[in-house]
Design a protein around this motif. Structure first.
Motif, PDB file in Angstrom:
ATOM      1  N   VAL B  50       4.990   5.016   7.289  1.00  0.00           N
ATOM      2  CA  VAL B  50       5.836   4.667   8.429  1.00  0.00           C
ATOM      3  C   VAL B  50       7.256   5.230   8.356  1.00  0.00           C
ATOM      4  O   VAL B  50       7.965   5.261   9.358  1.00  0.00           O
ATOM      5  CB  VAL B  50       5.820   3.122   8.640  1.00  0.00           C
ATOM      6  CG1 VAL B  50       6.682   2.411   7.639  1.00  0.00           C
ATOM      7  CG2 VAL B  50       6.207   2.737  10.053  1.00  0.00           C
ATOM      8  N   GLY B  52       8.077   8.427   7.309  1.00  0.00           N
ATOM      9  CA  GLY B  52       8.091   9.846   7.679  1.00  0.00           C
ATOM     10  C   GLY B  52       8.681  10.787   6.636  1.00  0.00           C
ATOM     11  O   GLY B  52       8.985  11.930   6.943  1.00  0.00           O
ATOM     12  N   THR B 126       5.564   6.545  20.979  1.00  0.00           N
ATOM     13  CA  THR B 126       6.653   5.880  20.237  1.00  0.00           C
ATOM     14  C   THR B 126       6.205   5.443  18.843  1.00  0.00           C
ATOM     15  O   THR B 126       6.972   4.816  18.120  1.00  0.00           O
ATOM     16  CB  THR B 126       7.211   4.679  21.030  1.00  0.00           C
ATOM     17  OG1 THR B 126       6.130   3.824  21.394  1.00  0.00           O
ATOM     18  CG2 THR B 126       7.947   5.138  22.267  1.00  0.00           C
ATOM     19  N   ASP B 127       4.965   5.769  18.459  1.00  0.00           N
ATOM     20  CA  ASP B 127       4.537   5.570  17.061  1.00  0.00           C
ATOM     21  C   ASP B 127       5.061   6.689  16.155  1.00  0.00           C
ATOM     22  O   ASP B 127       4.866   6.646  14.944  1.00  0.00           O
ATOM     23  CB  ASP B 127       2.995   5.577  16.955  1.00  0.00           C
ATOM     24  CG  ASP B 127       2.368   4.277  17.445  1.00  0.00           C
ATOM     25  OD1 ASP B 127       3.104   3.302  17.648  1.00  0.00           O
ATOM     26  OD2 ASP B 127       1.128   4.247  17.626  1.00  0.00           O
ATOM     27  N   CYS B 128       5.713   7.682  16.736  1.00  0.00           N
ATOM     28  CA  CYS B 128       6.168   8.853  15.968  1.00  0.00           C
ATOM     29  C   CYS B 128       7.105   8.435  14.839  1.00  0.00           C
ATOM     30  O   CYS B 128       8.018   7.645  15.041  1.00  0.00           O
ATOM     31  CB  CYS B 128       6.873   9.847  16.887  1.00  0.00           C
ATOM     32  SG  CYS B 128       7.615  11.236  16.005  1.00  0.00           S
ATOM     33  N   ILE B 129       6.867   8.977  13.632  1.00  0.00           N
ATOM     34  CA  ILE B 129       7.686   8.640  12.466  1.00  0.00           C
ATOM     35  C   ILE B 129       8.566   9.826  12.036  1.00  0.00           C
ATOM     36  O   ILE B 129       9.187   9.786  10.985  1.00  0.00           O
ATOM     37  CB  ILE B 129       6.796   8.171  11.285  1.00  0.00           C
ATOM     38  CG1 ILE B 129       5.766   9.245  10.909  1.00  0.00           C
ATOM     39  CG2 ILE B 129       6.085   6.859  11.629  1.00  0.00           C
ATOM     40  CD1 ILE B 129       4.966   8.918   9.638  1.00  0.00           C
ATOM     41  N   LEU B 130       8.600  10.890  12.856  1.00  0.00           N
ATOM     42  CA  LEU B 130       9.388  12.097  12.544  1.00  0.00           C
ATOM     43  C   LEU B 130       9.090  12.641  11.142  1.00  0.00           C
ATOM     44  O   LEU B 130      10.007  12.944  10.379  1.00  0.00           O
ATOM     45  CB  LEU B 130      10.890  11.830  12.718  1.00  0.00           C
ATOM     46  CG  LEU B 130      11.389  11.658  14.156  1.00  0.00           C
ATOM     47  CD1 LEU B 130      12.910  11.392  14.168  1.00  0.00           C
ATOM     48  CD2 LEU B 130      11.090  12.880  15.017  1.00  0.00           C
ATOM     49  N   ARG B 155       8.730  13.261  22.572  1.00  0.00           N
ATOM     50  CA  ARG B 155       9.790  12.267  22.746  1.00  0.00           C
ATOM     51  C   ARG B 155      10.451  12.387  24.126  1.00  0.00           C
ATOM     52  O   ARG B 155      10.785  11.370  24.745  1.00  0.00           O
ATOM     53  CB  ARG B 155      10.823  12.416  21.629  1.00  0.00           C
ATOM     54  CG  ARG B 155      11.593  11.150  21.361  1.00  0.00           C
ATOM     55  CD  ARG B 155      12.351  11.225  20.058  1.00  0.00           C
ATOM     56  NE  ARG B 155      11.496  10.903  18.928  1.00  0.00           N
ATOM     57  CZ  ARG B 155      11.803  10.020  17.968  1.00  0.00           C
ATOM     58  NH1 ARG B 155      12.963   9.401  17.992  1.00  0.00           N
ATOM     59  NH2 ARG B 155      10.974   9.769  16.999  1.00  0.00           N
ATOM     60  N   LYS B 195      -0.294   9.898  12.937  1.00  0.00           N
ATOM     61  CA  LYS B 195      -0.262   8.674  13.725  1.00  0.00           C
ATOM     62  C   LYS B 195      -1.145   8.763  14.973  1.00  0.00           C
ATOM     63  O   LYS B 195      -1.088   7.891  15.840  1.00  0.00           O
ATOM     64  CB  LYS B 195       1.179   8.334  14.146  1.00  0.00           C
ATOM     65  CG  LYS B 195       2.178   8.261  13.009  1.00  0.00           C
ATOM     66  CD  LYS B 195       1.797   7.287  11.905  1.00  0.00           C
ATOM     67  CE  LYS B 195       2.117   5.851  12.217  1.00  0.00           C
ATOM     68  NZ  LYS B 195       1.858   4.983  11.016  1.00  0.00           N
TER      69      LYS B 195
END
Lengths: 536, 238
Positions: B50, B52, B126-130, B155, B195
């Motif tokens: 989570v 990233g 919006t689950d993106c953890i970069l 994004r 993700k």
């Protein structure tokens, strides 16, 4: 000179940066990693605010629940302040685009934000974004920082605060990429560096790097730290990996069973009670499992998809068919840098602290789920404003380079010194020692043994050091600096735990199982070169 | 088991021997650093997919070290298209610049009535953890280093389609150059995402949004219409 230097780029630091910038401050955020790497991303459950969107609720009830859980150790005025400003905090997050989970009620704005039940709350009060509340708040804060052109300095590791006559004038950092020691001058400093759960290495839900860097740095600089003995244990982490299985698994109907398959506790009691009940089973030679099989595969995938994936990956267990082996591990540090109502650090002028690294005295002896995200947003905002007020009304002259020179010497010494004792092994040992002797159920014999062991380890620190002598991108060096911080804080935690001959919230001591308000309704405060004292 | 890790000082793979035991790659890397080679350099954080921090390439495919079970013979390398700082540690600043260039944030807030359906629409995005896995997997970077890329575009899609966004046009305008039209729709980003995010689909949706705001596909315009002065004029003749 920068008005506000913010150290740490998690939720508290980013909120402080936005609020300071909003009132006109020049701001720089410095972090040891990148902004979205922080511990805030791991917060799952939610953020409390008495919006009463789902059922009847009031700010007074939120205040009462928080005070009750704190077991007499909170500052009630500050709890009131935090809970009263909670609806505004949610409204602000709504305005920057946080993707909250929603209700189907045809209303508008924050009236549509869904709320869920958390332990110790008298109503469904936690606003959430699926199981990713912290992640989604953190990333939205980061996007908003980019929008407002907040300056970031990534991969800079905090070494020291720069102090002249008790006034903070900036900080020194190790530029991890180049190995250079840098000095950043500022009219005010906000420390937002996170908690110290990393001491329990191998026995914590916290990330690598939760090493209390800011707390240790403030302590070295002469600032006060308090309530260090209060560490919350989460009842359900995976047995082998210490990875968190959210409280919602029990909230949705999961049971706790021992090796014999028997249930032994009401699973929805507060975290400290459930954690102790599990510990008791361990003491009797039992293993403990979380049983969610009766919920069925379909429901599990709908309610707890993250948890199902983590169980399969880290424990090779399919929760729909098998029991999940668990253990309670260190989860949150209630104690930290002692701050006043303005988030100002006791003992250092011009220095502020906020978030898990700070002890703003809103959680007391036991934090409620959903109150930590609330704290970083409400008090992060205050810290940013107060720091700028201080910076704009105080004349601060340029500091000299004394601190930087000391830190250069320190780092150079580490490069020239030969390491004869592997600190990684010591880090593991310290984690085991803390879990075993400074854990869920404490007693003075074990605590004294732990203190002796820690002092012995501190003495052996001269033999430890770095094996990697490359100046650039030396993570062996930053790992070591983190270990030095952890080791410094270790003795404050144990000393405070020894001094507190009672049981209160997360601190439970055999032989002293009762709460003793007469002697101990106070905060144990540590300050460098001063004798440890109790403050009413 | 034996795994090999690309070392940056020699630019050659180095082999390490591990116990034959099931473990995550991150655990293996931490173990190597603590007991075998303190100079091995990588980054890590939460251990739970989570934060990233720990994405690398294993046998050519992007993986989070904390979520990958290491296998005998695995070849570990740093992410593509990121300047390597040391071993598996890369510089993510250039990749993060794409968020700034594409103005991936809420431009102008308007209070709105949001529903669970609206929540679902941006839930995955919006689950993106970069973690930068998609950036590393994107072949466009081989020829176009200034491409805005999968995570930044996903994004922008999330904000541009948010009911609270009062000025989606500003976002859409900012992703025309080196942006939505430069993607080859190969789908490598979608395969790489730990993700389960589908940037390819988001980019296709953004193309639709772009057309609605009056933008055109530049390649289509030049291929089909040639020189503007000789173009087809629907109002002429007849």
């Amino acid at each position: 000179m920068i008005d506000v230097l913010i150290i740490g780029s998690g939720g508290a630091g980013l909120t402080a940066a936005l609020s300071a910038k909003d009132v006109g401050a020049s701001v720089l955020v410095v972090g040891k990693a990148y902004p979205t790497n922080s511990q805030t991303s791991m917060a799952q459950g939610g953020m409390n605010a008495a919006l009463a969107n789902v059922e009847e609720d009031s700010i007074d009830a939120h205040i009462a629940d928080t005070i009750k859980s704190a077991r007499g150790l909170c500052d009630e005025e500050r709890v009131k302040q935090m809970c009263t400003s909670a609806p505004d905090a949610i409204a602000w997050l709504e305005s920057i685009g946080v993707p909250f989970s929603r209700l189907d009620n045809g209303k508008i704005g924050t009236d549509t934000v869904a709320q869920r039940q958390m332990g110790g709350a008298s109503a469904k009060r936690a606003c959430y974004a699926q199981d990713y509340t912290g992640l989604k708040i953190l990333h939205t804060l980061y996007d908003t920082c980019l929008k407002h052109h907040i300056d970031f300095l990534d991969e800079h590791y905090l070494l020291s605060l720069i102090l002249e006559e008790g006034v903070a004038k900036g900080a020194t950092f190790l530029d991890i990429r180049t190995g250079e020691v840098k000095q950043i001058n500022a009219k005010s400093v906000i420390v937002a560096t996170g908690g110290y759960g990393g001491i329990y290495h191998g026995f914590t839900t916290n990330m690598y790097g939760a090493s209390g860097d800011g707390i240790a740095t403030v302590l070295r600089a002469g600032g006060a730290v308090s309530d260090m003995e209060f560490i919350q244990f989460h009842p359900t982490a995976l047995k082998n990996s210490s990875i968190l299985i959210s409280e919602s698994a029990r909230g949705e109907g999961g049971y706790l069973v021992n090796t014999k398959g028997e249930r032994f506790v009401d699973e929805l009691k507060p975290r400290d009670v459930v954690a102790r009940a599990i510990f008791e089973q361990f003491a009797q030679g039992q293993e403990v499992f979380l049983d969610v099989r009766h919920l069925g595969e379909e429901k599990l995938m709908e309610l707890l998809p993250q948890e199902v994936a983590l169980c399969k990956l880290h424990e090779n267990v399919d929760p729909s068919k098998e029991l999940i082996p668990i253990k309670p591990v260190a989860h949150y540090s209630m104690g930290g840098i002692d701050v006043n109502a303005l988030m100002q650090v006791e003992g250092i002028q011009g220095c502020f602290a906020v978030g898990e690294c700070a002890n703003a005295k809103v959680h007391g002896a036991n934090r409620l789920g959903g109150n930590s995200l609330l704290e970083i947003v409400t008090f992060g905002k205050l810290a940013g404003q107060h720091a700028y007020t201080y910076a704009s009304t105080t004349s601060v002259n340029m500091p000299d380079e004394t601190q930087k020179k000391q830190d250069i010497d320190y780092i150079e010494n580490l490069f020239s010194k030969k390491s004869t004792l592997n600190f990684y092994t010591q880090r593991e040992k310290l984690g085991e020692l803390f879990y075993e002797k400074v854990g869920i159920v404490r007693d003075n014999t074990k605590l004294n043994q732990a203190l002796e062991a820690v002092i012995a380890m501190q003495e052996k620190l001269v033999h430890m050091g770095i094996e990697d002598k490359s100046p650039k991108n030396n993570t062996n060096l930053t790992d070591f600096l983190e270990f030095v911080n952890v080791l410094l804080l270790s003795s404050t935690i144990i000393s405070a735990a020894i001094a507190r001959d009672e049981s209160r919230g997360a601190h439970y001591k055999e032989g002293f199982e009762k709460l003793d308000d007469e002697k101990f309704k106070n905060h144990i405060v540590f300050q460098w070169e001063q004798t440890q004292g109790a403050k009413a | 088991m034996i795994i090999s890790i690309l070392r940056s000082d020699t630019n050659t793979p180095q082999t390490y021997t591990l116990e034959d035991k099931e473990t995550t790659l991150l655990h293996a890397l931490t173990h190597i650093k603590a007991t075998q080679d303190a100079t091995l350099t990588f980054t890590a954080g939460c251990r739970a997919s989570v934060c990233g921090t720990c994405a690398v390439r294993v046998n050519g495919k992007e993986q989070l070290s904390c979520a990958y079970k290491v296998q005998d013979g695995d070849v570990i390398e740093p992410l593509n298209y990121h300047p390597v700082l040391r071993d598996l540690k890369v510089d993510k600043n250039q990749a993060k610049e794409t968020l700034l260039k594409s103005s991936a944030w809420l431009q102008s807030f308007t209070e709105a009535s949001l529903t669970p359906k609206d929540e679902k629409q941006s839930e995955r995005q919006t689950d993106c953890i970069l973690c930068d896995s998609c950036y590393s997997a994107c072949p466009v970077y081989a020829v176009m280093p200034d491409f805005l890329g999968p995570f930044a575009l996903t994004r922008t899609y999330r904000y541009a389609t948010d009911k609270r966004e009062g000025n989606a046009k500003a976002i859409i305008d900012n992703i025309q150059s080196n942006g939505v039209w430069d993607c080859t729709l190969c789908g490598e980003c979608t395969l790489a995402c730990p993700k389960g995010i589908d940037p390819k689909m988001d980019i296709m949706m953004l193309r639709g949004e772009s057309l609605q705001y009056g933008h055109t596909d530049p390649s289509f315009a030049t291929q089909s219409f040639g020189e503007p002065s000789f173009g087809f004029d629907p109002n002429s003749g007849f």
